[in-house]
Design an enzyme around this catalytic site. Sequence first.
Site, PDB file in Angstrom:
ATOM      1  N   LYS A  22      11.224  11.571 -61.194  1.00  0.00           N
ATOM      2  CA  LYS A  22      11.879  11.790 -59.889  1.00  0.00           C
ATOM      3  C   LYS A  22      12.964  10.737 -59.654  1.00  0.00           C
ATOM      4  O   LYS A  22      14.098  11.044 -59.285  1.00  0.00           O
ATOM      5  CB  LYS A  22      10.861  11.709 -58.754  1.00  0.00           C
ATOM      6  CG  LYS A  22      11.504  11.619 -57.353  1.00  0.00           C
ATOM      7  CD  LYS A  22      10.455  11.559 -56.268  1.00  0.00           C
ATOM      8  CE  LYS A  22       9.861  10.211 -56.040  1.00  0.00           C
ATOM      9  NZ  LYS A  22      10.695   9.303 -55.236  1.00  0.00           N
ATOM     10  N   ASN A  23      12.624   9.462 -59.870  1.00  0.00           N
ATOM     11  CA  ASN A  23      13.551   8.375 -59.530  1.00  0.00           C
ATOM     12  C   ASN A  23      14.663   8.187 -60.555  1.00  0.00           C
ATOM     13  O   ASN A  23      15.466   7.268 -60.427  1.00  0.00           O
ATOM     14  CB  ASN A  23      12.771   7.080 -59.297  1.00  0.00           C
ATOM     15  CG  ASN A  23      11.932   7.183 -58.040  1.00  0.00           C
ATOM     16  OD1 ASN A  23      12.146   8.076 -57.210  1.00  0.00           O
ATOM     17  ND2 ASN A  23      10.974   6.297 -57.900  1.00  0.00           N
ATOM     18  N   ARG A  92      15.058   9.002 -48.208  1.00  0.00           N
ATOM     19  CA  ARG A  92      15.952   7.833 -48.176  1.00  0.00           C
ATOM     20  C   ARG A  92      16.914   7.824 -49.350  1.00  0.00           C
ATOM     21  O   ARG A  92      18.021   7.308 -49.273  1.00  0.00           O
ATOM     22  CB  ARG A  92      15.175   6.526 -48.265  1.00  0.00           C
ATOM     23  CG  ARG A  92      13.868   6.447 -47.605  1.00  0.00           C
ATOM     24  CD  ARG A  92      13.227   5.161 -47.940  1.00  0.00           C
ATOM     25  NE  ARG A  92      14.147   4.066 -47.802  1.00  0.00           N
ATOM     26  CZ  ARG A  92      14.498   3.551 -46.623  1.00  0.00           C
ATOM     27  NH1 ARG A  92      14.000   4.054 -45.530  1.00  0.00           N
ATOM     28  NH2 ARG A  92      15.339   2.578 -46.530  1.00  0.00           N
ATOM     29  N   CYS A 116      10.432   3.393 -42.738  1.00  0.00           N
ATOM     30  CA  CYS A 116       9.651   4.075 -43.786  1.00  0.00           C
ATOM     31  C   CYS A 116       8.224   3.560 -43.707  1.00  0.00           C
ATOM     32  O   CYS A 116       8.000   2.410 -43.347  1.00  0.00           O
ATOM     33  CB  CYS A 116      10.255   3.765 -45.147  1.00  0.00           C
ATOM     34  SG  CYS A 116       9.241   4.306 -46.520  1.00  0.00           S
ATOM     35  N   ARG A 121      12.764  -1.475 -45.382  1.00  0.00           N
ATOM     36  CA  ARG A 121      13.661  -0.925 -46.414  1.00  0.00           C
ATOM     37  C   ARG A 121      15.124  -0.827 -45.966  1.00  0.00           C
ATOM     38  O   ARG A 121      15.709   0.272 -45.954  1.00  0.00           O
ATOM     39  CB  ARG A 121      13.164   0.411 -46.945  1.00  0.00           C
ATOM     40  CG  ARG A 121      11.760   0.344 -47.508  1.00  0.00           C
ATOM     41  CD  ARG A 121      11.307   1.626 -48.120  1.00  0.00           C
ATOM     42  NE  ARG A 121      11.979   1.916 -49.373  1.00  0.00           N
ATOM     43  CZ  ARG A 121      11.754   3.041 -50.079  1.00  0.00           C
ATOM     44  NH1 ARG A 121      10.916   3.941 -49.611  1.00  0.00           N
ATOM     45  NH2 ARG A 121      12.362   3.249 -51.218  1.00  0.00           N
ATOM     46  N   ASP A 311       4.891   1.273 -57.442  1.00  0.00           N
ATOM     47  CA  ASP A 311       4.558   2.694 -57.275  1.00  0.00           C
ATOM     48  C   ASP A 311       3.247   3.076 -57.961  1.00  0.00           C
ATOM     49  O   ASP A 311       2.825   4.235 -57.878  1.00  0.00           O
ATOM     50  CB  ASP A 311       5.699   3.576 -57.805  1.00  0.00           C
ATOM     51  CG  ASP A 311       6.968   3.426 -56.982  1.00  0.00           C
ATOM     52  OD1 ASP A 311       8.040   3.857 -57.443  1.00  0.00           O
ATOM     53  OD2 ASP A 311       6.893   2.842 -55.883  1.00  0.00           O
ATOM     54  N   ILE A 333       6.631  -6.310 -53.351  1.00  0.00           N
ATOM     55  CA  ILE A 333       7.898  -5.584 -53.167  1.00  0.00           C
ATOM     56  C   ILE A 333       8.058  -5.059 -51.738  1.00  0.00           C
ATOM     57  O   ILE A 333       9.087  -5.254 -51.102  1.00  0.00           O
ATOM     58  CB  ILE A 333       7.989  -4.411 -54.160  1.00  0.00           C
ATOM     59  CG1 ILE A 333       7.755  -4.883 -55.604  1.00  0.00           C
ATOM     60  CG2 ILE A 333       9.339  -3.687 -54.024  1.00  0.00           C
ATOM     61  CD1 ILE A 333       8.853  -5.741 -56.183  1.00  0.00           C
ATOM     62  N   ARG A 405       6.286  15.727 -52.892  1.00  0.00           N
ATOM     63  CA  ARG A 405       7.596  15.089 -53.034  1.00  0.00           C
ATOM     64  C   ARG A 405       7.784  14.537 -54.442  1.00  0.00           C
ATOM     65  O   ARG A 405       8.902  14.448 -54.938  1.00  0.00           O
ATOM     66  CB  ARG A 405       7.743  13.931 -52.048  1.00  0.00           C
ATOM     67  CG  ARG A 405       7.763  14.355 -50.589  1.00  0.00           C
ATOM     68  CD  ARG A 405       8.160  13.183 -49.735  1.00  0.00           C
ATOM     69  NE  ARG A 405       9.413  12.614 -50.261  1.00  0.00           N
ATOM     70  CZ  ARG A 405       9.954  11.520 -49.724  1.00  0.00           C
ATOM     71  NH1 ARG A 405       9.336  10.911 -48.728  1.00  0.00           N
ATOM     72  NH2 ARG A 405      11.084  11.043 -50.205  1.00  0.00           N
TER      73      ARG A 405
END
Length: 426
Positions: A22-23, A92, A116, A121, A311, A333, A405
């Site tokens: 996805k990223n 985002r 978020c 963020r 993640d 993070i 998502r």
Amino acid sequence: MEKLIIDGGIPLRGELRISGAKNAALPLIAATLLAPGEHVLKNVPDLRDTRTFLKLMENLGISWQYDGHILKVDATHLNFSEASYELVKTMRASVLVLGPLLARLGKAKVSLPGGCAIGERPIDFHIKGFEQMGVNIKLEQGYVDAEVYESMQGTHIYFDIPSVTGTENIIMAATLAQGTTTIKNAAKEPEVGNLIDMLQGMGAKIEGKNSDTLIVHGVEKLQPANCTIIPERIETGTYLIAAGATGGEVTITDCQPAHLPALLEKLRFAGFVVEQNADSIYLNAGKISENGGAIRSTDIKTMPYPGYPTDLQAQFMALMTLADGVSVVNETIFENRFMHVAELRRMGARIQIDGHSAVVKGKGISGLIGAPVMSTDLRASSSLVIAGLAASGRTTISRIYHLERGYEKLVDKLSNLGARVWKEQE
Ligand code: EPZ
């Protein structure tokens, strides 16, 4: 709205093919804005976020076709430069159109992403970087209103924190800028590398891939791309942890083991048999119980790549609730990424939060009991799925739109590994 039902306690077994990342897909789709013509992206995951991004592209005048994970994007008729609040508030990553729009059209108006669940963020690094490149930016009515009067200038940019989308946005803007841009303390995530490969294939001049110093020499124009999205390392990690938590045995194929150094190390330390080769990973949890052993408590500290990925923090915490002993999970993070803790406690987990750390007192492999729980964000919800698969009895997870998502065909993939899981209307 749908919910997920899981009857737990079944070891996951079998083989699973991983989807595209996805990223990586989101910034690579954004990068097609940099050049007119037809771009071809392969291995694009069919996710809620991919569809939202394509909606945003359509609003900018872009046409696309998506078939069998192959996405064709024609960016010739880019004629609008605004990303509305309606779209940006749902995802985002929409801010990733800022760089390419400024590079191609010299202007962009993009809604600020807003709050978020996992943290504040801000996008101040992105904005500061663009301003250093000579972009005039006004923040008005919740929008970033950006314009280049002459042309974007190459410059020297330093990131206080190696921001992933910050690095991606500046790289894309710099590809068509006048002169050379240097990005210091750049992000090194594999998804950034995938974007650099795509841009180099389009004719961009970029040095320093996979290092924290990137040098981008601006060029006149770029050609349409033809490239492939890398495998999804977070999905890979999620299924490996799920197999470990259920005492299972799985082989994950079409993945990239080299993109998961920290996780594989931690899984081996926890006592799992983990074997890897170029594009597959085998995990066997059976050996632990065969030797009358338990999952060893293991500490993690999330860090920018190649450190332990934030993640995969929630998923590993769910696993440590089943360990023998105390583990410490340190989240460095994001300031608010423990939303899953309260839900895991509902399933009997023993977790104490102390600022950025969570102390997990493991209860052994049969430590969790199924319960109704609620998703709060994408990765928190995948930790609840793992807990539900390992727990005795039934777990019901509501608000699963968060899961869709970022996880392609989750119910099918888990069912193929023997899990008893299905969706129902709320
Ligand atoms: C990317 O988000 C990922 N999203 C996130 O994945 C991931 O968690 C994150 O990187 C970290 O690995 C995408 O790639 C679309 P950052 P990003 O900028 O780029 C601070 C998922 O679950 N910061 O690297 O938004 C920030 O607040 C998602 O798939 C600033 O202060 O993250 C954070 O504390 C969730 N100012 C830190 O830096 C800025 O301008 C790292 O954020 C930018 C960032």
